[in-house]
Design an enzyme around this catalytic site. Sequence first.
Site, PDB file in Angstrom:
ATOM      1  N   HIS A 131       0.875  -1.181   0.000  1.00  0.00           N
ATOM      2  CA  HIS A 131       0.000   0.000   0.000  1.00  0.00           C
ATOM      3  C   HIS A 131       0.909   1.228   0.000  1.00  0.00           C
ATOM      4  O   HIS A 131       2.034   1.167   0.522  1.00  0.00           O
ATOM      5  CB  HIS A 131      -0.838  -0.054   1.285  1.00  0.00           C
ATOM      6  CG  HIS A 131      -1.914   0.956   1.407  1.00  0.00           C
ATOM      7  ND1 HIS A 131      -1.678   2.249   1.807  1.00  0.00           N
ATOM      8  CD2 HIS A 131      -3.253   0.865   1.209  1.00  0.00           C
ATOM      9  CE1 HIS A 131      -2.825   2.908   1.847  1.00  0.00           C
ATOM     10  NE2 HIS A 131      -3.796   2.092   1.492  1.00  0.00           N
ATOM     11  N   ASP A 208       3.033  -4.807   8.038  1.00  0.00           N
ATOM     12  CA  ASP A 208       1.814  -4.013   7.895  1.00  0.00           C
ATOM     13  C   ASP A 208       0.643  -5.004   7.965  1.00  0.00           C
ATOM     14  O   ASP A 208       0.374  -5.738   7.003  1.00  0.00           O
ATOM     15  CB  ASP A 208       1.876  -3.276   6.544  1.00  0.00           C
ATOM     16  CG  ASP A 208       0.544  -2.634   6.167  1.00  0.00           C
ATOM     17  OD1 ASP A 208      -0.458  -2.844   6.887  1.00  0.00           O
ATOM     18  OD2 ASP A 208       0.517  -1.936   5.140  1.00  0.00           O
ATOM     19  N   GLN A 211      -4.512  -5.461   6.792  1.00  0.00           N
ATOM     20  CA  GLN A 211      -5.523  -6.352   6.199  1.00  0.00           C
ATOM     21  C   GLN A 211      -5.597  -7.705   6.878  1.00  0.00           C
ATOM     22  O   GLN A 211      -6.425  -8.536   6.511  1.00  0.00           O
ATOM     23  CB  GLN A 211      -5.218  -6.549   4.698  1.00  0.00           C
ATOM     24  CG  GLN A 211      -5.380  -5.299   3.872  1.00  0.00           C
ATOM     25  CD  GLN A 211      -6.821  -4.785   3.846  1.00  0.00           C
ATOM     26  OE1 GLN A 211      -7.772  -5.547   4.038  1.00  0.00           O
ATOM     27  NE2 GLN A 211      -7.001  -3.494   3.627  1.00  0.00           N
ATOM     28  N   LYS A 234     -10.358  -1.007  10.362  1.00  0.00           N
ATOM     29  CA  LYS A 234     -10.428  -2.202   9.506  1.00  0.00           C
ATOM     30  C   LYS A 234     -10.705  -3.448  10.333  1.00  0.00           C
ATOM     31  O   LYS A 234     -10.703  -4.561   9.821  1.00  0.00           O
ATOM     32  CB  LYS A 234      -9.126  -2.358   8.719  1.00  0.00           C
ATOM     33  CG  LYS A 234      -8.931  -1.260   7.673  1.00  0.00           C
ATOM     34  CD  LYS A 234      -7.701  -1.532   6.855  1.00  0.00           C
ATOM     35  CE  LYS A 234      -7.224  -0.324   6.087  1.00  0.00           C
ATOM     36  NZ  LYS A 234      -8.023  -0.019   4.910  1.00  0.00           N
ATOM     37  N   CYS A 372      -4.779   2.515  -3.646  1.00  0.00           N
ATOM     38  CA  CYS A 372      -3.530   3.018  -3.034  1.00  0.00           C
ATOM     39  C   CYS A 372      -2.376   2.055  -3.256  1.00  0.00           C
ATOM     40  O   CYS A 372      -1.505   1.888  -2.389  1.00  0.00           O
ATOM     41  CB  CYS A 372      -3.707   3.300  -1.538  1.00  0.00           C
ATOM     42  SG  CYS A 372      -4.814   4.649  -1.216  1.00  0.00           S
TER      43      CYS A 372
END
Length: 414
Positions: A131, A208, A211, A234, A372
């Site tokens: 991202h 990261d 998700q 999220k 993104c």
Amino acid sequence: MTFQAVYTSEEKIKEIRNQFPILKEKINGKPLIYFDNAATTQKPQTVIDAIVNYYSHQNANIHRGVHTLSQKATDAYEYARKKVATFINAPKSEQIIFTRGTTESINLVAFSYARAFLNEGDEIIISALEHHSNIVPWQMVCEEKNLQLKVIPINDKGELLMDAYESLLSNKTKIVAVNHISNALGTINPIKTIISKAHAFGAVVLIDGAQSVSHLKIDVQTLNCDFFAFSGHKMFASTGVGVLYGKEELLNKMPPFMGGGDMIKTVTFEKTEYNELPHKFEAGTPHIEAGITIANAIEYIESVGFEFIMEHEQHLLQYATQKISEIERIKIIGTAAHKASVLSFIVQEIHPYDIGVLLDKMGIAVRTGHHCTQPIMDRFCIPGTVRASFAFYNTLEEIDIFIESLKKAIAMLK
Ligand code: PLP
């Protein structure tokens, strides 16, 4: 065996959906079908109630007050920190830094750790699946400090080329920053291997987890990552709060990212002494009620259970993948062997935006564009995709309606 036959949890899904008031909304006269969960998730009643409860019964600034309300708010906020620590199996709650989101968490590491400890010629490795939030902060610090940014390439399925990763690693590698799950393609990356290979060269690893945290059980100690970043919104909590987990010895040696209230022990005009973890990294009044909702969101996720979440979301993904593959002119972008519930696709000769607009008219929320992740779109030589991303409250029936609506949209745009 059909998907319908193996699927036995209809009652549970009904019960779950009842907890999300927004799922009863009508959009353009049609029942909402919300397939934009990778962008943000909807909120269960318990999270909505927590926000109302906070402003009805707890609102005060935290950490500095002797009065009852301030202590109530502080307790609720610090309870959420403890919840997060247990949720991801962090050794101590002091290792949980509240930020505004994944983006700020990554920036914190870039502008505290990398700026302080990396020197000219050092290298940072990211992947082609990142991202923009996990690209741009590293580019900024690379430019400032004359560092090199290296990128792990991907194959046509959207999987990282692990041989290429190994050949990028060297004693110059100081940071490896990769996502756990790609938001654009759904690829689940082999982060445990990525982490151990980076450690063999003495590099620190930031994952990261934007998700992954609401789809997979995370254990930062088993992973042995040095940093893990994610966003509240999220994972069914409010917007405006996120988390950076870090190993204690790293967080302790890192300089503060921002200066201001709460991150100090003492201030004189000559010298400021910084606060202990986690406050050293939490300058200023935070988004208090958002932080509090993380606890409610975690309790909610745990009540649903990861076993159910993972199984149901995989069903949704497989069912949707099979159904969409039967439509002419559709190409799925991102066909990795290990995928989360993200289905990105293009329709030949039709712009993703046009599909998104027509689906919206039919009550279906999907995301269109580059998500993104412009470098991924460039890799596949496309302007963007249509992305349907599922959460545990989505159903096979919704996918059936989505597929029929998609066929109609394509026919209208021919
Ligand atoms: N990383 C990934 C993989 C994402 O999907 C996102 C958001 O879509 C981010 C980072 C940025 O998250 P936020 O905007 O919540 O900071």
